[in-house]
Design an enzyme around this catalytic site. Structure first.
Site, PDB file in Angstrom:
ATOM      1  N   GLY A  36      -6.080   3.349   5.982  1.00  0.00           N
ATOM      2  CA  GLY A  36      -5.442   2.957   4.380  1.00  0.00           C
ATOM      3  C   GLY A  36      -4.615   1.706   4.777  1.00  0.00           C
ATOM      4  CB  ILE A  56      -0.909  -6.104   1.949  1.00  0.00           C
ATOM      5  CG1 ILE A  56       1.240  -7.154   2.467  1.00  0.00           C
ATOM      6  CG2 ILE A  56      -0.899  -5.583   3.473  1.00  0.00           C
ATOM      7  CD1 ILE A  56       1.936  -5.702   2.154  1.00  0.00           C
ATOM      8  CB  VAL A  97      -2.591   9.499   3.925  1.00  0.00           C
ATOM      9  CG1 VAL A  97      -4.241   9.695   3.250  1.00  0.00           C
ATOM     10  CG2 VAL A  97      -1.807   9.337   4.731  1.00  0.00           C
ATOM     11  CG  ASP A 108      -0.719   2.246   9.982  1.00  0.00           C
ATOM     12  OD1 ASP A 108      -0.590   0.935  10.532  1.00  0.00           O
ATOM     13  OD2 ASP A 108      -0.620   3.170  10.831  1.00  0.00           O
ATOM     14  CG  ASN A 131       0.756   6.652  12.623  1.00  0.00           C
ATOM     15  OD1 ASN A 131       1.351   6.180  13.832  1.00  0.00           O
ATOM     16  ND2 ASN A 131      -0.343   6.588  12.194  1.00  0.00           N
TER      17      ASN A 131
END
Length: 176
Positions: free
Chosen positions: A36, A15, A124, A38, A28
């Protein structure tokens, strides 16, 4: 509904490499990077992203906030916080749908013609992928059915298995 579905694309890849108006980050609540997708987005965008994110004072589950794209090809990053899977009885489906709706509203408000989503909450946060893809495709198609922007929505999948789930979800909606 079929016109909305024609505006949805499925892509397998990274991405952070997509040249779109906005990519969505599965963030988060602190918005300061993590694991991941993020972590990958924060690393690719550079330190400036963390500085801007610190000024946003976090984000609630189901909400979204927008930043510049910095070193990414994307002009913007829309950060949304998906729910942690707790068995399905704690409002997870509504919160996940809210992530997609909130992100699309921010995209439209910032004149984003193309937006790419990862599979929010399926890493996660352990949201079952088959359920999550159905919610993602269903919510996005409903929102873009009513709005002209964004013109194109891409579901960017980490692997071919996830891409197949999205393709099946789109096909199921086409059948009605």
């Amino acid at each position: 509904m079929s016109k909305a579905l024609d505006r949805i694309r499925i892509h397998t890849g990274d991405i952070t490499k997509l040249d779109v108006d906005a990519i969505v980050n599965a963030a988060n609540t602190l918005l300061l990077g993590g694991g991941g997708v993020d972590g990958a987005i924060h690393r690719a965008a550079g330190r400036e992203l963390e500085v801007e994110c610190r000024m946003l004072n976090g984000c609630k589950v189901g909400d979204a906030k927008i930043t510049k794209g910095y070193k990414l090809p994307a002009r913007h990053i829309i950060h949304t916080v998906g729910p942690v899977w707790q068995g399905g009885g704690k409002g997870e489906a509504e919160l996940l749908a809210s992530c997609y709706r909130s992100s699309l509203e921010l995209a439209a408000a910032n004149d984003c013609r193309s937006v790419a989503f990862p599979a929010i909450s399926t890493g996660v946060y352990r949201y079952p992928k088959d359920e999550a893809t159905g919610i993602a495709v269903g919510t996005v198609s409903m929102v873009i059915e009513e709005k002209a922007m964004p013109e194109t929505v891409i579901f960017c999948c980490f692997d071919e298995q996830t891409a197949q789930l999205y393709l099946r979800a789109v096909a199921a909606l086409r059948k009605g």
